[in-house]
Design a protein around this motif. Sequence first.
Motif, PDB file in Angstrom:
ATOM      1  N   THR A 210       0.814  -1.225   0.000  1.00 22.41           N
ATOM      2  CA  THR A 210       0.000   0.000   0.000  1.00 22.41           C
ATOM      3  C   THR A 210       0.843   1.269   0.000  1.00 22.41           C
ATOM      4  OG1 THR A 210      -0.210   0.134   2.417  1.00 22.41           O
ATOM      5  CG2 THR A 210      -1.868  -1.187   1.244  1.00 22.41           C
ATOM      6  N   ILE A 211       2.124   1.152   0.360  1.00 21.36           N
ATOM      7  CA  ILE A 211       2.992   2.336   0.340  1.00 21.36           C
ATOM      8  C   ILE A 211       4.026   2.265  -0.786  1.00 21.36           C
ATOM      9  CG2 ILE A 211       2.649   2.890   2.772  1.00 21.36           C
ATOM     10  CD1 ILE A 211       5.469   1.711   3.320  1.00 21.36           C
ATOM     11  N   ASP A 212       4.064   1.150  -1.503  1.00 26.17           N
ATOM     12  CA  ASP A 212       4.997   1.011  -2.618  1.00 26.17           C
ATOM     13  C   ASP A 212       4.646   2.023  -3.704  1.00 26.17           C
ATOM     14  OD1 ASP A 212       7.125  -0.103  -4.057  1.00 26.17           O
ATOM     15  OD2 ASP A 212       5.845  -1.604  -5.016  1.00 26.17           O
ATOM     16  N   ASN A 213       5.649   2.678  -4.232  1.00 25.50           N
ATOM     17  CA  ASN A 213       5.512   3.696  -5.292  1.00 25.50           C
ATOM     18  C   ASN A 213       4.812   4.974  -4.834  1.00 25.50           C
ATOM     19  OD1 ASN A 213       6.860   2.214  -7.377  1.00 25.50           O
ATOM     20  ND2 ASN A 213       5.051   0.888  -7.444  1.00 25.50           N
ATOM     21  N   LYS A 214       4.767   5.217  -3.540  1.00 26.10           N
ATOM     22  CA  LYS A 214       4.212   6.486  -3.031  1.00 26.10           C
ATOM     23  C   LYS A 214       5.216   7.608  -3.249  1.00 26.10           C
ATOM     24  CE  LYS A 214       0.320   5.462  -0.774  1.00 26.10           C
ATOM     25  NZ  LYS A 214      -0.941   6.080  -0.979  1.00 26.10           N
ATOM     26  N   SER A 215       4.719   8.775  -3.533  1.00 26.93           N
ATOM     27  CA  SER A 215       5.564   9.939  -3.765  1.00 26.93           C
ATOM     28  C   SER A 215       6.128  10.464  -2.450  1.00 26.93           C
ATOM     29  CB  SER A 215       4.748  11.039  -4.444  1.00 26.93           C
ATOM     30  OG  SER A 215       5.520  12.202  -4.570  1.00 26.93           O
ATOM     31  N   LEU A 216       7.403  10.852  -2.512  1.00 24.36           N
ATOM     32  CA  LEU A 216       8.081  11.477  -1.381  1.00 24.36           C
ATOM     33  C   LEU A 216       8.629  12.834  -1.804  1.00 24.36           C
ATOM     34  CD1 LEU A 216      10.145   8.391  -0.139  1.00 24.36           C
ATOM     35  CD2 LEU A 216       8.046   9.299   0.873  1.00 24.36           C
TER      36      LEU A 216
ATOM     37  N   LEU B  95       8.923   6.172  -3.151  1.00 20.49           N
ATOM     38  CA  LEU B  95       9.259   5.089  -2.234  1.00 20.49           C
ATOM     39  C   LEU B  95       9.104   3.761  -2.961  1.00 20.49           C
ATOM     40  CD1 LEU B  95      10.021   4.283   0.676  1.00 20.49           C
ATOM     41  CD2 LEU B  95       7.578   4.165   1.168  1.00 20.49           C
ATOM     42  N   LYS B  96      10.146   2.960  -2.946  1.00 19.63           N
ATOM     43  CA  LYS B  96      10.132   1.650  -3.594  1.00 19.63           C
ATOM     44  C   LYS B  96      10.384   0.593  -2.530  1.00 19.63           C
ATOM     45  CE  LYS B  96      10.020  -0.981  -7.185  1.00 19.63           C
ATOM     46  NZ  LYS B  96       8.724  -1.277  -7.719  1.00 19.63           N
TER      47      LYS B  96
END
Length: 188
Positions: free
Chosen positions: A85-91, A96-97
């Motif tokens: 659910t947090i993979d590929n979230k923008s930082l 975030l990978k």
Amino acid sequence: MSNTGFAKLQRKTVATGLCWLSALLLGVFTSSSVSAEPDIHALRSAYLYYFSHFISWPDDSEFPQSELNLCVRTDDKKDQFQLTTIDNKSLGANTLKIVLLAPRGVSALASCHMLYVAEEHREWLAAIRPEISVRTLLITEGLLDERGVIHLFMQNSKLKFSIDNRSLVDRNFKASSKLLRLSVRNGA
């Protein structure tokens, strides 16, 4: 967008994120409206995301393909699911990978910006500890002899975290002041 407008947007994003993290820490959110306990797996993933978001890496850190790699050593299927659910979230400038490490995943350590090691892998951590770069933010959990710079632990049936800010600063990392205030001192 002007530098002033960008700075205001950045402050608003940080403030919003810290409000969400504060709410999670206070146990406002639960996994369902009937449940009295928050889902520990979802909370753990939220912590890992917010650590990646509210800690600044040293200026000389490299982020190939603008990705911040969160390497994870856990066998818990619920944790692995929540991490998706947090993979590929923008930082901001990076994404975030999530990188799930295999039992012999030592070769992947060189690409890790963050490394989360679950308590059940304490022997693995002890064996690979010399291989961990000073530019990798180590996050540990549970009853370990050697803790990471950030350590997750249970206190009064709640997931808490402590931050060794001295170690962060010595390695040229910087945690937001609000994140530091939310941490429990010395894992107590």
